[in-house]
Design a protein around this motif. Structure first.
Motif, PDB file in Angstrom:
ATOM      1  N   THR A 106      38.614  39.332  68.152  1.00 49.10           N
ATOM      2  CA  THR A 106      38.414  40.773  68.149  1.00 49.10           C
ATOM      3  C   THR A 106      39.674  41.460  68.638  1.00 49.10           C
ATOM      4  O   THR A 106      40.187  41.144  69.714  1.00 49.10           O
ATOM      5  N   LEU A 107      40.173  42.411  67.854  1.00 48.77           N
ATOM      6  CA  LEU A 107      41.432  43.085  68.173  1.00 48.77           C
ATOM      7  C   LEU A 107      41.133  44.499  68.653  1.00 48.77           C
ATOM      8  O   LEU A 107      41.057  45.446  67.870  1.00 48.77           O
ATOM      9  N   ILE A 108      40.923  44.621  69.977  1.00 51.65           N
ATOM     10  CA  ILE A 108      40.670  45.935  70.568  1.00 51.65           C
ATOM     11  C   ILE A 108      41.582  46.120  71.778  1.00 51.65           C
ATOM     12  O   ILE A 108      42.133  45.168  72.305  1.00 51.65           O
ATOM     13  N   ASN A 165      34.177  60.332  63.748  1.00 52.13           N
ATOM     14  CA  ASN A 165      34.570  58.984  63.363  1.00 52.13           C
ATOM     15  C   ASN A 165      36.087  58.898  63.268  1.00 52.13           C
ATOM     16  O   ASN A 165      36.731  59.772  62.703  1.00 52.13           O
ATOM     17  N   LYS A 166      36.628  57.834  63.826  1.00 50.31           N
ATOM     18  CA  LYS A 166      38.083  57.668  63.812  1.00 50.31           C
ATOM     19  C   LYS A 166      38.439  56.330  63.199  1.00 50.31           C
ATOM     20  O   LYS A 166      37.953  55.976  62.150  1.00 50.31           O
ATOM     21  N   TYR A 167      39.261  55.576  63.913  1.00 59.40           N
ATOM     22  CA  TYR A 167      39.806  54.329  63.393  1.00 59.40           C
ATOM     23  C   TYR A 167      38.724  53.256  63.271  1.00 59.40           C
ATOM     24  O   TYR A 167      37.733  53.295  63.964  1.00 59.40           O
ATOM     25  N   THR A 168      38.982  52.312  62.396  1.00 62.55           N
ATOM     26  CA  THR A 168      38.130  51.136  62.378  1.00 62.55           C
ATOM     27  C   THR A 168      38.798  50.065  63.232  1.00 62.55           C
ATOM     28  O   THR A 168      40.006  50.098  63.466  1.00 62.55           O
ATOM     29  N   LYS A 169      38.011  49.141  63.723  1.00 64.29           N
ATOM     30  CA  LYS A 169      38.507  47.992  64.481  1.00 64.29           C
ATOM     31  C   LYS A 169      37.958  46.741  63.826  1.00 64.29           C
ATOM     32  O   LYS A 169      36.875  46.764  63.235  1.00 64.29           O
ATOM     33  N   ILE A 170      38.687  45.638  63.937  1.00 60.09           N
ATOM     34  CA  ILE A 170      38.240  44.448  63.225  1.00 60.09           C
ATOM     35  C   ILE A 170      37.855  43.292  64.141  1.00 60.09           C
ATOM     36  O   ILE A 170      38.446  43.083  65.189  1.00 60.09           O
ATOM     37  N   LYS A 184      48.877  42.728  60.342  1.00 64.47           N
ATOM     38  CA  LYS A 184      49.655  43.954  60.485  1.00 64.47           C
ATOM     39  C   LYS A 184      48.959  45.056  61.272  1.00 64.47           C
ATOM     40  O   LYS A 184      49.600  45.973  61.753  1.00 64.47           O
ATOM     41  N   SER A 185      47.639  44.981  61.363  1.00 64.79           N
ATOM     42  CA  SER A 185      46.915  46.102  61.943  1.00 64.79           C
ATOM     43  C   SER A 185      45.601  45.657  62.571  1.00 64.79           C
ATOM     44  O   SER A 185      44.949  44.754  62.047  1.00 64.79           O
ATOM     45  N   PRO A 186      45.189  46.323  63.657  1.00 66.25           N
ATOM     46  CA  PRO A 186      43.863  46.052  64.219  1.00 66.25           C
ATOM     47  C   PRO A 186      42.778  46.855  63.507  1.00 66.25           C
ATOM     48  O   PRO A 186      41.608  46.768  63.844  1.00 66.25           O
ATOM     49  N   HIS A 187      43.181  47.653  62.504  1.00 67.89           N
ATOM     50  CA  HIS A 187      42.257  48.568  61.838  1.00 67.89           C
ATOM     51  C   HIS A 187      41.790  48.087  60.469  1.00 67.89           C
ATOM     52  O   HIS A 187      40.771  48.549  59.978  1.00 67.89           O
TER      53      HIS A 187
END
Length: 198
Positions: A106-108, A165-170, A184-187
């Protein structure tokens, strides 16, 4: 079946205790923190705030030695390169080292709190058990309307406003990550499904 968190922290020690306790209660298997506090020339916005670091990182290591792994990561970005380039490096290091060891990575960030409706009755590992793909979840900004609030392990108590609602997280599914693949991205991720906790 494990689900870990990987993050990088610079001047976040004042937030870590609350965030670690929260994620431990959610049932995460472990947290990997890349400690960037020894970064001598940071270009990130937090550097300008001159935050007081109340909690010693060694105390966190000792208190959570079976749950939190802290890696000294004192690096700085090249001139004119955003600080989040370091964040991309930790995504790569984490995903490559844990893609065959953990079900989800989890990338938070340490100011982000995951909420799901069954969190009081089911651990995050149990909740995600039936999923075998990278998941992307929606985020909302949970903040105060004031700019002068003092943040010291009290975000959940002082937060009064939920934004749009804002960014997504993965939740990065380990088996989705290719050998030497750069995250490349946590989103977002090349192979993911949008997911709503229900």
């Amino acid at each position: 079946t494990s689900c870990i968190i990987s993050t990088i922290c610079f001047n976040y020690n004042h937030r870590l205790l609350e965030w670690i306790e929260y994620n431990k209660k959610l049932g995460f298997s472990a947290i990997i923190i890349f400690d960037n506090n020894k970064n001598k020339r940071c270009y990130c916005d937090d550097d300008k705030k001159n935050l007081d670091i109340h909690t010693n990182i060694e105390q966190i290591k000792e208190k959570y030695k079976d749950f939190v792994f802290i890696l000294d990561f004192p690096y700085t970005p090249f001139s004119d390169v955003p600080w989040n380039s370091l964040q991309r490096l930790i995504f790569y290091i984490s995903s490559q080292n844990f893609r065959n060891k953990c079900k989800f990575i989890t990338l938070i960030d340490a100011d982000e709190f995951i909420y799901y409706p069954k969190m009081n009755t089911q651990t995050i590992v149990d909740y995600l058990e039936s999923y075998n793909i990278t998941l992307s979840v929606q985020s909302n900004l949970l903040t105060n309307k004031e700019n002068s609030d003092y943040i010291n392990n009290n975000v959940l108590k002082t937060a009064k406003y939920i934004g749009p609602n804002k960014y997504t997280k993965i939740f990065l599914y380990g088996k989705d990550v290719g050998e030497n693949e750069f995250i490349k991205s946590p989103h977002k991720f090349r192979k993911q499904i949008r997911f709503c906790f229900h």
